[in-house]
Design an enzyme around this catalytic site. Structure first.
Site, PDB file in Angstrom:
ATOM      1  NE  ARG A 128      68.538  78.343  40.850  1.00 55.17           N
ATOM      2  CZ  ARG A 128      69.724  78.051  41.368  1.00 55.17           C
ATOM      3  NH1 ARG A 128      69.932  76.869  41.908  1.00 55.17           N
ATOM      4  NH2 ARG A 128      70.704  78.931  41.338  1.00 55.17           N
ATOM      5  CD  GLU A 135      64.959  75.839  47.270  1.00 50.15           C
ATOM      6  OE1 GLU A 135      65.256  74.672  47.578  1.00 50.15           O
ATOM      7  OE2 GLU A 135      65.665  76.545  46.554  1.00 50.15           O
ATOM      8  CG  HIS A 188      69.509  75.208  47.791  1.00 45.53           C
ATOM      9  ND1 HIS A 188      68.527  75.755  47.017  1.00 45.53           N
ATOM     10  CD2 HIS A 188      70.653  75.347  47.079  1.00 45.53           C
ATOM     11  CE1 HIS A 188      69.050  76.226  45.890  1.00 45.53           C
ATOM     12  NE2 HIS A 188      70.337  75.971  45.909  1.00 45.53           N
TER      13      HIS A 188
END
Length: 330
Positions: A234, A263, A295
């Site tokens: 994260r 993000e 991601h």
């Protein structure tokens, strides 16, 4: 069971469509748009919605889903820090997730980032495309014989331990709750010792109040000179401003980020024609020893298949009145 998917990408629909014949009691519809207070009303007439890690499931969205008659939120991911769980509980809504789909997929991506940023693969690729075959600026280090520090030893972290051990690294680990069945080559130490002794540090822990900005300027100062830092968990585990300060002080040999704090507007989207409005993201992208990916740690065929199966299993078990306890977000 009728499910409405939000923020659906082609790889989502392909993997779920392949799995659906085994679940004749389930029908789905796909939306490209993500969920919001406005788009939540589109779920009227559906039993469940299926969301992903970038969806902002705040209290207003929960209320709108509840008003639409939705009883179940299916997260096709492990993380749920983007959900207002207090609001979900108050609305009597069940949240089910995919706690483990392919630990190896994310661990391998973390290792790929470490290799790539160490050997400057991103720079070498661009140089050669421009017919520049100089080796200047491409020097890395051997990982063999070095020390890997793995922060968080759940399934993904333990897979990273195996990978690092497999390439000849010594493995240090930190976890508030050490794994009872950890192999002998994993040595648990304090976080401070891990930070100060590791040549490669890889983060594999959830985002909580305790872990928020666990990598700040104080933590960076404890690290070795020329350390490599990787984050596939994260973004907010790392204070971005402090990370940038550390990069500018030449602390890092390299930094590999599959996640970062800002993000949410970028992840999974094509913004190649946009001007990035935040200077923080632009600054990260400007450093020659930083690699940022979008991601994508989960993005393997095996992981997508496992996500589809577990999500549909969750839906079927809920419809049968017997939700899978291990997958319920409490």
């Amino acid at each position: 069971m009728k499910i409405l998917f939000y923020d659906t990408k082609p790889y989502d629909s392909m993997s779920f469509d392949a799995a659906l014949p085994s679940y004749p009691e389930i029908t789905v519809e796909y939306l490209k748009t993500d969920i919001s207070e406005k788009t939540a009303s589109l779920a009227r007439g559906y039993d469940a919605v299926c969301l992903f890690v970038a969806s902002d499931v705040n209290a207003a969205v929960i209320r709108a889903l509840s008003d639409a008659g939705v009883r179940l939120i299916l997260m096709r991911c492990a993380g749920f820090n983007n959900i207002d769980m207090e609001a979900a509980r108050a609305a009597g809504m069940t949240v089910l997730r995919v706690p483990g789909y392919s630990p190896e997929a994310i661990a391998e991506h973390a290792l790929a980032l470490a290799f790539a940023v160490n050997r400057r693969i991103h720079k070498a690729y661009i140089k050669v495309r421009e017919n520049n075959f100089s080796l200047m600026g491409l020097t890395g280090v051997n990982f063999y014989g070095k020390t890997a520090g793995i922060v968080g030893t759940g399934k993904i972290g333990m897979a990273m331990c195996r990978d690092c051990h497999g390439i000849g690294m010594q493995v240090l680990a930190y976890d508030k709750y050490p794994a009872k069945n950890a192999p002998d080559y994993v040595k648990y130490v304090s976080l401070d010792e891990l930070l100060s002794e590791s040549d490669l540090i890889s983060l594999h822990c959830p985002l909580t109040e305790e872990t928020y900005h666990m990598i700040d300027l104080a933590a960076i100062e404890k690290m070795k000179q020329d350390v490599i830092l990787v984050n596939t968990s994260r973004g907010a585990l790392i204070s971005t401003n402090d990370l940038i300060a550390g990069i500018r002080q030449y602390k890092f040999l390299g930094v590999g980020l599959d996640v970062y704090e800002e993000e949410s507007e970028n992840v999974f989207e094509n913004r190649e024609d946009d001007i990035l409005e935040t200077s923080v993201t632009a600054r990260l992208l400007s450093f020659p020893n930083v690699i940022v990916t979008s991601h994508q740690g989960f993005l393997t065929r095996e992981a997508l298949e496992a996500i589809s199966r577990t999500t549909l299993d969750n839906a079927a078990s809920f419809a049968a009145g017997n939700p899978i306890q291990a997958n319920i977000v409490s």
